[in-house]
Design a protein around this motif. Structure first.
Motif: not given
Length: 234
Positions: A53-72
């Protein structure tokens, strides 16, 4: 969507989920070049009859504050493996390699200290993705339940916090995440969002075509700190 289009979409999503969530932490005692460093899981919620009836994914990632991006996980993996591979090119780095291997084994497999050592400008975090609930089960707490399990898994992995990406125009999702304690950290107006688009009638018989399209969108990155859990083993 037609029945054929729905089957095609299900097959495409299944392939994507297998690619992103079909691996897990390696069980062992040594860190070796080329092995995966970043875990990922797909969590499912089931109804009374056992149906999904539902799902969610979770994965380790990197937050890059300089590029203001999340690297999956897939992108972050490339960055980390590149840095690790560089160590093997210099005999003088052997002691450092051994120390990182020990960190990997003894501290929840060492992702946080590994990132701090190899990519000090980035922060390791868990990335919450692919949250979906069956229409018949919405507004019954399923999404909060799934997010809660994702947060506990983040703590199990020893990561300091969670992040997620949501389109600015998705008010319902933003209210849900705000109620769970997530706060905006980044905003980008040059991101891409995935849409389901019907195929033109003349190409609907072509099963090689994809129903998923990327379109420009303003996307927010939200984050929250994880609750500490002591003496937890995955």
């Amino acid at each position: 969507l037609s029945r054929k289009e729905r089957r095609l979409l299900e097959a495409q999503m299944a392939d994507d989920f297998r690619t992103r969530y079909g691996c897990s932490w390696r069980v062992g005692s040594q860190l070796r070049q080329g092995e995966g460093l970043l875990p990922s899981r797909l969590l499912l919620a089931r109804g009374d009859a056992g149906e999904v009836i539902g799902c969610v994914g979770i994965e380790a990632a990197l937050l890059d504050p300089i590029a203001r991006r999340v690297l999956p996980a897939r992108n972050a993996e490339v960055r980390l493996q590149t840095e690790l591979a560089a160590l093997t090119l210099h005999p003088s780095e052997q002691a450092r390699w051994e120390r990182l291997s020990e960190l990997y084994v003894t501290r929840q497999r060492g992702l946080r200290p590994l990132v701090s050592e190899l990519l000090p400008a980035c922060t390791a975090a868990a990335l919450l993705t692919d949250l979906a609930v069956s229409p018949a089960w919405r507004r019954r707490g399923v999404a909060r339940h799934l997010c809660g399990h994702g947060e506990r898994l983040c703590s199990d992995w020893g990561l300091p916090g969670l992040a997620l990406k949501v389109e600015e125009a998705n008010g319902a999702a933003r209210r849900l995440y705000g109620g769970l304690g997530y706060e905006e950290v980044f905003r980008r107006d040059d991101e891409m969002a995935t849409r389901v688009a019907r195929l033109p009638a003349v190409t609907r018989a072509d099963t090689a075509r994809t129903l998923l399209r990327n379109v420009p969108s303003s996307v927010l990155t939200l984050a929250k700190r994880a609750e500490e859990r002591k003496n937890v083993r995955e």
